[in-house]
Design an enzyme around this catalytic site. Structure first.
Site, PDB file in Angstrom:
ATOM      1  N   ARG A   1      67.563  12.347  63.399  1.00 40.09           N
ATOM      2  CA  ARG A   1      65.883  12.972  64.005  1.00 40.09           C
ATOM      3  C   ARG A   1      65.307  14.062  63.190  1.00 40.09           C
ATOM      4  O   ARG A   1      64.652  14.204  63.274  1.00 40.09           O
ATOM      5  CB  ARG A   1      65.820  13.225  65.698  1.00 40.09           C
ATOM      6  CG  ARG A   1      65.635  11.495  66.193  1.00 40.09           C
ATOM      7  CD  ARG A   1      65.380  12.222  67.796  1.00 40.09           C
ATOM      8  NE  ARG A   1      64.312  12.024  68.124  1.00 40.09           N
ATOM      9  CZ  ARG A   1      63.389  11.192  68.414  1.00 40.09           C
ATOM     10  NH1 ARG A   1      63.443   9.957  68.088  1.00 40.09           N
ATOM     11  NH2 ARG A   1      62.218  11.629  68.496  1.00 40.09           N
TER      12      ARG A   1
ATOM     13  N   TRP B   1      64.564  19.828  63.094  1.00 34.92           N
ATOM     14  CA  TRP B   1      64.209  19.125  61.305  1.00 34.92           C
ATOM     15  C   TRP B   1      62.937  20.973  61.279  1.00 34.92           C
ATOM     16  O   TRP B   1      61.713  19.873  62.053  1.00 34.92           O
ATOM     17  CB  TRP B   1      63.533  17.620  61.074  1.00 34.92           C
ATOM     18  CG  TRP B   1      62.682  17.675  59.998  1.00 34.92           C
ATOM     19  CD1 TRP B   1      62.798  16.993  59.022  1.00 34.92           C
ATOM     20  CD2 TRP B   1      61.068  17.994  59.809  1.00 34.92           C
ATOM     21  NE1 TRP B   1      62.034  16.982  58.177  1.00 34.92           N
ATOM     22  CE2 TRP B   1      60.851  17.007  58.934  1.00 34.92           C
ATOM     23  CE3 TRP B   1      59.953  17.879  61.020  1.00 34.92           C
ATOM     24  CZ2 TRP B   1      59.881  16.702  58.061  1.00 34.92           C
ATOM     25  CZ3 TRP B   1      58.861  17.830  59.919  1.00 34.92           C
ATOM     26  CH2 TRP B   1      58.544  17.790  59.043  1.00 34.92           C
TER      27      TRP B   1
ATOM     28  N   GLY C   1      58.938  19.356  67.991  1.00 40.98           N
ATOM     29  CA  GLY C   1      56.813  19.673  68.522  1.00 40.98           C
ATOM     30  C   GLY C   1      56.648  20.717  67.922  1.00 40.98           C
ATOM     31  O   GLY C   1      57.377  21.748  67.470  1.00 40.98           O
TER      32      GLY C   1
ATOM     33  N   GLU D   1      56.600  -1.522  49.384  1.00 37.92           N
ATOM     34  CA  GLU D   1      57.655  -0.943  50.238  1.00 37.92           C
ATOM     35  C   GLU D   1      59.270  -1.195  49.506  1.00 37.92           C
ATOM     36  O   GLU D   1      59.724   0.118  49.560  1.00 37.92           O
ATOM     37  CB  GLU D   1      58.079  -1.717  51.036  1.00 37.92           C
ATOM     38  CG  GLU D   1      58.937  -1.743  52.181  1.00 37.92           C
ATOM     39  CD  GLU D   1      59.503  -0.223  52.758  1.00 37.92           C
ATOM     40  OE1 GLU D   1      58.411  -0.196  52.441  1.00 37.92           O
ATOM     41  OE2 GLU D   1      60.212  -0.189  53.301  1.00 37.92           O
TER      42      GLU D   1
ATOM     43  N   GLU E   1      63.114   7.771  48.944  1.00 37.62           N
ATOM     44  CA  GLU E   1      63.860   7.940  49.998  1.00 37.62           C
ATOM     45  C   GLU E   1      64.633   8.239  50.043  1.00 37.62           C
ATOM     46  O   GLU E   1      65.142   9.390  50.500  1.00 37.62           O
ATOM     47  CB  GLU E   1      62.330   6.996  51.360  1.00 37.62           C
ATOM     48  CG  GLU E   1      63.071   6.104  51.407  1.00 37.62           C
ATOM     49  CD  GLU E   1      62.714   6.222  53.134  1.00 37.62           C
ATOM     50  OE1 GLU E   1      62.613   4.685  53.039  1.00 37.62           O
ATOM     51  OE2 GLU E   1      62.118   6.864  53.547  1.00 37.62           O
TER      52      GLU E   1
END
Ligand code: F6R
Length: 609
Positions: free
Chosen positions: A27, A74, A101, A481, A488
């Site tokens: 994450r 992150w 957040g 895709e 990435e």
């Protein structure tokens, strides 16, 4: 996006927090930290970089204590650094906060409530710890409630207080949070994998709920302080499904899991030659109302939407537009009761997609969600939800979620068509038969021989700087895709182009140093794509053709390398065509020594806009 964990109970918190953070590192992984309350008071340790850096930094004397919180970050506000890593402390060091957040009004808070305060970080989060200290008057919960009156934004927060070491308080507005129910111990995490080795019993926290966790119990209250009766869910996944299981990387494991994921997404949805969903049933009248479909999603899910457009237009004869969620919501799209909005999201938490969903509902449109995560915001807020049942997807680069999204769209398109009568029984039977054959055909693409061929191709790409993917129609949707996957995780610049469009400018970039991967599976455009391949060959490009096995001979004549796919119904074939492209991206990145599951600058589940 940012992982948060919390533990309170009978065991030492440190190993439990570190283990939980490891499960959530997908994450966010630019820094991490923990805070524990124990005999030595409230102790924190933080470090920039991967979790391994934090582990190395932890003193050989372990930090003792049975209550603690942890975070893997992150970066949004402030670059990755020790100081910006969470937890953040109040000035007196008695409150520690971890946050996922954004606090949107943190600058105003500094000005209006915290004038004169000195801050140790550049983050928006630190104001929360300062506010808790400011509002604390002997009641931790009350301080949290006052703080929540002040902060604006989308967040999940977990907080501890040295004065009240018997409890953790957690709350959420939009960012995901789940509680694990143990025996004499309780857990908090931003995602289920962090809980699985301790408990399968979990409670999903909803927007605006405040959770008080002690070792013995969990109390959840609404904004007015009323206790809410929550359902305890039993997680069906086992702990192993969130482990690498002998594979080098989660991405490879998830690519290999596709045949099984295909079986799951199809399971129980094809009955007696018809599509049926246990989640919902639509009527002919309802469908007749929808004159237009918008498919709204981000990244890989958006690419799945591009295939969806072709499915819904072809099968159900409903005009369909596809848009990236971050654009859709700001351009005042024409939405009303005659519009169906299909939101697609693996995580079900992507902030832009959630916002687009809300925009659609506010304008009276009906929303169908395709998602992988049970109880996610998108699943909860949509009118109807179709689950992917693909199991946890941990690698940042999405693979099995993408292919199962495609299958879900084919099923939904066929379902619409059978209700509207826009498909013959024979064609419906052919499509359902082709879908049922997918697990077996996907398995063929994962044979040792095929992987060996991919490895040889990947070796050839290891020093490449730029690469083109070309295709037409459904093949074009799939190469988009393929290019995203390569970019990435391998950091090679790749562009996907509609094959017929190259000559309108981009052909200028084709040289002997720009390899081209041509996907040439769709029979209706096969001849045309072959002509486009000849155009790039004439400019000295090295060409790899990915095509069906019946074209082996011609492919060998006009290209430098070929990958042959098993024959499948052309309309369904995209689900198979993408697998070699996923594998090329994976093995190229592997040979280049990239960190595949945690590519630079990225994170799974993008919960900020
Ligand atoms: C790329 C990738 C991302 C996600 C995007 C949307 O491999 O995974 O592009 O597809 O961030 O995420 P979800 O599907 O969770 O809404």
């Amino acid at each position: 996006m940012c992982g948060i964990v919390g533990y309170i109970g009978k065991n030492q918190a440190l190993p439990i927090l570190l283990e939980g953070l490891k499960k959530l590192e997908y994450r966010g992984y630019d820094s991490s930290g923990i805070a524990i309350i124990g005999p030595e008071g409230l102790t924190t340790e933080k470090s920039v970089g991967k979790l391994a850096n934090l582990e190395q930094k932890l003193p050989s004397r372990t930090i003792t204590g049975t209550i603690g919180i942890g975070h893997t970050r992150w970066a949004t506000h402030g670059r990755p650094s020790d100081a910006n890593a969470h937890p953040h402390l109040s000035p007196n060091g008695r409150f520690a906060v971890v946050h996922n957040g954004i606090v949107e009004n943190y600058l105003q808070i500094k000005e209006h409530y915290l004038a004169g305060h000195t801050f140790c970080s550049e983050t928006d989060t630190e104001v929360i710890a300062h506010l808790l200290e400011k509002f604390y008057d002997g009641d931790f919960e009350d301080a949290v409630r006052q703080m929540l009156q002040v902060v604006r934004g989308a967040f999940a927060l977990v907080m501890i207080c040295l004065e009240e070491p018997d409890k953790i308080i957690a709350c959420r507005k939009d960012s995901p949070m789940v509680l694990g129910v143990g025996d004499g111990e309780n857990f908090i995490a931003s995602d289920v994998p962090a809980l699985l080795s301790h408990t399968r019993q979990c409670i999903y926290v909803e927007k605006d709920e405040i959770c008080l966790l002690t070792a013995e119990k969990i109390i959840i209250k609404d904004q007015n302080g009323n206790i809410i009766d929550k359902t305890v869910h039993t997680i069906a996944w086992d702990a192993e499904s969130a482990e690498k299981d002998g594979y080098d990387d989660f991405m490879l494991k998830e690519i290999y899991e596709q045949p099984q994921a295909f079986r799951k997404v199809l399971s129980g949805r094809i009955e007696q030659g018809k599509v049926a969903f246990s989640e919902f049933e639509l009527t002919e009248n309802e469908l007749a109302k929808w004159r237009k479909i918008y498919i709204v999603a981000c990244g890989t899910a958006y690419h799945a939407g591009l295939v969806g457009k072709m499915i819904f237009e072809k099968l159900a004869h409903i005009p369909t537009e596809v848009e990236v969620a971050s654009e859709f919501r700001y351009r005042e799209p024409m939405l009303n009761e005659e519009t169906l909005v299909l939101v697609i999201s693996q995580s079900g938490e992507t902030a832009d997609t959630v916002a687009a969903l809300r925009e659609a509902k506010a304008h009276g449109a009906k929303v169908i969600a395709i998602t992988n995560v049970l109880g996610s915001a998108i699943a909860r807020e949509s009118d109807y939800t179709l689950y992917l049942w693909a199991g946890p997807e941990i690698s940042v680069a999405s693979t099995k979620a993408y292919t199962t999204m495609l299958i879900a769209e084919y099923l939904l398109g066929a379902y619409f068509a059978q209700i509207k009568g826009t498909i013959t029984n024979e064609r419906l039977a052919e499509i359902l038969h082709a879908l049922a054959q997918l697990p077996e055909k996907a398995q063929q693409l994962l044979s040792n021989d095929f992987i060996q061929q991919i490895n040889t191709i990947a070796e050839g790409y290891q020093k490449v700087h730029n690469l083109f993917f070309i295709g037409r129609g459904l093949d074009w949707a799939i190469v988009l895709e393929g290019a995203l996957k390569l970019k990435e995780i391998s950091y090679i610049h790749a562009e996907a182009y509609a094959a017929g469009e190259l000559k309108h400018g981009t052909l200028a970039l084709i040289t002997d140093e720009t390899p081209v991967i041509a996907l040439c599976v769709q029979e209706s455009t096969y001849e045309k794509t072959i002509s486009n391949i000849k155009e790039v060959k004439a400019r000295d490009a090295q060409v790899l053709i990915v095509t069906s096995e019946n074209h082996q001979q011609e492919a060998a004549q006009i290209s430098d390398a070929q990958l042959l796919l098993p024959l499948a119904d052309n309309f369904i074939a995209p689900i198979l065509s993408v697998i070699p492209l996923q594998l090329i991206a994976y093995y190229t990145a592997k040979i280049r020594g990239c960190n595949i599951d945690q590519p630079r600058n990225l994170a799974k589940s993008v919960t900020v806009e």
